[in-house]
Motif scaffolding. Sequence first.
Motif, PDB file in Angstrom:
ATOM      1  N   LEU A 132       0.867  -1.180   0.000  1.00 31.97           N
ATOM      2  CA  LEU A 132       0.000   0.000   0.000  1.00 31.97           C
ATOM      3  C   LEU A 132       0.900   1.225   0.000  1.00 31.97           C
ATOM      4  O   LEU A 132       1.684   1.429   0.936  1.00 31.97           O
ATOM      5  CB  LEU A 132      -0.915   0.005   1.226  1.00 31.97           C
ATOM      6  CG  LEU A 132      -1.851   1.213   1.345  1.00 31.97           C
ATOM      7  CD1 LEU A 132      -2.915   1.159   0.246  1.00 31.97           C
ATOM      8  CD2 LEU A 132      -2.511   1.256   2.721  1.00 31.97           C
ATOM      9  N   PHE A 133       0.812   2.030  -1.055  1.00 33.95           N
ATOM     10  CA  PHE A 133       1.673   3.197  -1.215  1.00 33.95           C
ATOM     11  C   PHE A 133       0.937   4.449  -0.736  1.00 33.95           C
ATOM     12  O   PHE A 133      -0.116   4.789  -1.265  1.00 33.95           O
ATOM     13  CB  PHE A 133       2.065   3.388  -2.683  1.00 33.95           C
ATOM     14  CG  PHE A 133       2.703   2.190  -3.318  1.00 33.95           C
ATOM     15  CD1 PHE A 133       4.077   2.023  -3.303  1.00 33.95           C
ATOM     16  CD2 PHE A 133       1.926   1.225  -3.953  1.00 33.95           C
ATOM     17  CE1 PHE A 133       4.670   0.926  -3.904  1.00 33.95           C
ATOM     18  CE2 PHE A 133       2.499   0.122  -4.556  1.00 33.95           C
ATOM     19  CZ  PHE A 133       3.871  -0.030  -4.524  1.00 33.95           C
ATOM     20  N   ALA A 134       1.511   5.144   0.233  1.00 34.86           N
ATOM     21  CA  ALA A 134       0.930   6.403   0.709  1.00 34.86           C
ATOM     22  C   ALA A 134       2.026   7.457   0.730  1.00 34.86           C
ATOM     23  O   ALA A 134       3.171   7.167   1.106  1.00 34.86           O
ATOM     24  CB  ALA A 134       0.330   6.237   2.096  1.00 34.86           C
ATOM     25  N   SER A 135       1.694   8.680   0.343  1.00 30.20           N
ATOM     26  CA  SER A 135       2.727   9.716   0.293  1.00 30.20           C
ATOM     27  C   SER A 135       2.154  11.105   0.527  1.00 30.20           C
ATOM     28  O   SER A 135       0.979  11.377   0.273  1.00 30.20           O
ATOM     29  CB  SER A 135       3.471   9.671  -1.051  1.00 30.20           C
ATOM     30  OG  SER A 135       2.584   9.860  -2.133  1.00 30.20           O
ATOM     31  N   LEU A 136       3.025  11.973   0.998  1.00 29.14           N
ATOM     32  CA  LEU A 136       2.734  13.391   1.226  1.00 29.14           C
ATOM     33  C   LEU A 136       3.677  14.199   0.354  1.00 29.14           C
ATOM     34  O   LEU A 136       4.883  13.920   0.308  1.00 29.14           O
ATOM     35  CB  LEU A 136       2.931  13.731   2.708  1.00 29.14           C
ATOM     36  CG  LEU A 136       2.837  15.199   3.104  1.00 29.14           C
ATOM     37  CD1 LEU A 136       1.402  15.692   2.939  1.00 29.14           C
ATOM     38  CD2 LEU A 136       3.299  15.395   4.554  1.00 29.14           C
ATOM     39  N   HIS A 137       3.136  15.233  -0.329  1.00 25.07           N
ATOM     40  CA  HIS A 137       3.925  16.018  -1.281  1.00 25.07           C
ATOM     41  C   HIS A 137       3.857  17.507  -0.906  1.00 25.07           C
ATOM     42  O   HIS A 137       3.077  18.267  -1.491  1.00 25.07           O
ATOM     43  CB  HIS A 137       3.386  15.792  -2.696  1.00 25.07           C
ATOM     44  CG  HIS A 137       3.352  14.355  -3.110  1.00 25.07           C
ATOM     45  ND1 HIS A 137       4.346  13.760  -3.844  1.00 25.07           N
ATOM     46  CD2 HIS A 137       2.433  13.378  -2.859  1.00 25.07           C
ATOM     47  CE1 HIS A 137       4.047  12.486  -4.039  1.00 25.07           C
ATOM     48  NE2 HIS A 137       2.898  12.236  -3.446  1.00 25.07           N
ATOM     49  N   PRO A 138       4.686  17.941   0.056  1.00 31.02           N
ATOM     50  CA  PRO A 138       4.654  19.344   0.484  1.00 31.02           C
ATOM     51  C   PRO A 138       5.230  20.306  -0.553  1.00 31.02           C
ATOM     52  O   PRO A 138       5.005  21.515  -0.483  1.00 31.02           O
ATOM     53  CB  PRO A 138       5.497  19.336   1.752  1.00 31.02           C
ATOM     54  CG  PRO A 138       6.431  18.187   1.578  1.00 31.02           C
ATOM     55  CD  PRO A 138       5.649  17.152   0.830  1.00 31.02           C
ATOM     56  N   HIS A 139       5.975  19.767  -1.511  1.00 34.73           N
ATOM     57  CA  HIS A 139       6.593  20.580  -2.568  1.00 34.73           C
ATOM     58  C   HIS A 139       6.667  19.722  -3.818  1.00 34.73           C
ATOM     59  O   HIS A 139       6.702  18.485  -3.741  1.00 34.73           O
ATOM     60  CB  HIS A 139       7.997  21.025  -2.128  1.00 34.73           C
ATOM     61  CG  HIS A 139       8.649  22.003  -3.056  1.00 34.73           C
ATOM     62  ND1 HIS A 139       9.355  21.606  -4.172  1.00 34.73           N
ATOM     63  CD2 HIS A 139       8.709  23.356  -3.029  1.00 34.73           C
ATOM     64  CE1 HIS A 139       9.832  22.671  -4.800  1.00 34.73           C
ATOM     65  NE2 HIS A 139       9.445  23.755  -4.128  1.00 34.73           N
ATOM     66  N   GLU A 140       6.680  20.351  -4.995  1.00 35.42           N
ATOM     67  CA  GLU A 140       6.703  19.579  -6.239  1.00 35.42           C
ATOM     68  C   GLU A 140       7.956  18.739  -6.391  1.00 35.42           C
ATOM     69  O   GLU A 140       7.991  17.796  -7.190  1.00 35.42           O
ATOM     70  CB  GLU A 140       6.566  20.516  -7.448  1.00 35.42           C
ATOM     71  CG  GLU A 140       7.721  21.476  -7.652  1.00 35.42           C
ATOM     72  CD  GLU A 140       7.599  22.272  -8.927  1.00 35.42           C
ATOM     73  OE1 GLU A 140       8.533  23.045  -9.233  1.00 35.42           O
ATOM     74  OE2 GLU A 140       6.584  22.111  -9.626  1.00 35.42           O
ATOM     75  N   LYS A 141       9.004  19.055  -5.606  1.00 31.67           N
ATOM     76  CA  LYS A 141      10.247  18.284  -5.687  1.00 31.67           C
ATOM     77  C   LYS A 141      10.531  17.486  -4.424  1.00 31.67           C
ATOM     78  O   LYS A 141      11.635  16.968  -4.266  1.00 31.67           O
ATOM     79  CB  LYS A 141      11.422  19.220  -5.997  1.00 31.67           C
ATOM     80  CG  LYS A 141      11.363  19.848  -7.390  1.00 31.67           C
ATOM     81  CD  LYS A 141      12.611  20.647  -7.683  1.00 31.67           C
ATOM     82  CE  LYS A 141      12.560  21.225  -9.103  1.00 31.67           C
ATOM     83  NZ  LYS A 141      13.800  21.998  -9.427  1.00 31.67           N
TER      84      LYS A 141
END
Length: 217
Positions: A132-141
């Motif tokens: 199960l893949f979960a992620s947070l993206h606070p910035h485009e990089k």
Amino acid sequence: MKVIVYIILSLLITVQSGCLSMTTQQSGRTVGRSNLELMANATNGRYSHNSIFDDEEYDHKPVIEIGGTYGLLNNLDLTVKFNSATFLSTQAKYQFIGNRESLFATSIGAEAGFVPLYTFVGIMDYYVSMPLFASLHPHEKISLFLTPRYVFASSSTFAHPDNAVPEPPKRFSFVGNAYGIIIGKKHKGILEIAHFDRRITRPTQVTLGYVVTIRSK
């Protein structure tokens, strides 16, 4: 002659075979329709804690992996990987929360791998996994990811050299998780730490990876 070939192949494929090096190196986002990601990584750790043969001899010997991910649809990826432990694996990944621009993203995966060279000596060594893949993206990089997964592995013999006594199949399953950070957009550097042990406070593997994205448009 048959026995000699069996012995030679056995020596060749036991260099690191059986070391089940599980890597994620992905966020919860898919790559997008017709886009391609090429990856390479190196893992070091205690593979005996998640390998069929529970052999510490191969612990802390780097496992090198290469692979690619192709976007079949905007929310569906197909990944193929091969590593120096001679595992060939494929994975399907479906994103059901977020998109390629959202702050949060979650995908479900189905993965299977086996050792092709083992089949030449009558051994089927394989695993299946549900990550199960979960992620947070606070910035485009910048991406922070967490990937819990269930793994089932099996090793069985379906052919034997003359006078050999067959061994019973070896099977086991475990749960674990990996987490890390991805930095970059087209060219990405990845640090991943994995826990595949009952002692969840102690990491079993550390992986450094590189990914390059090739967009269709």
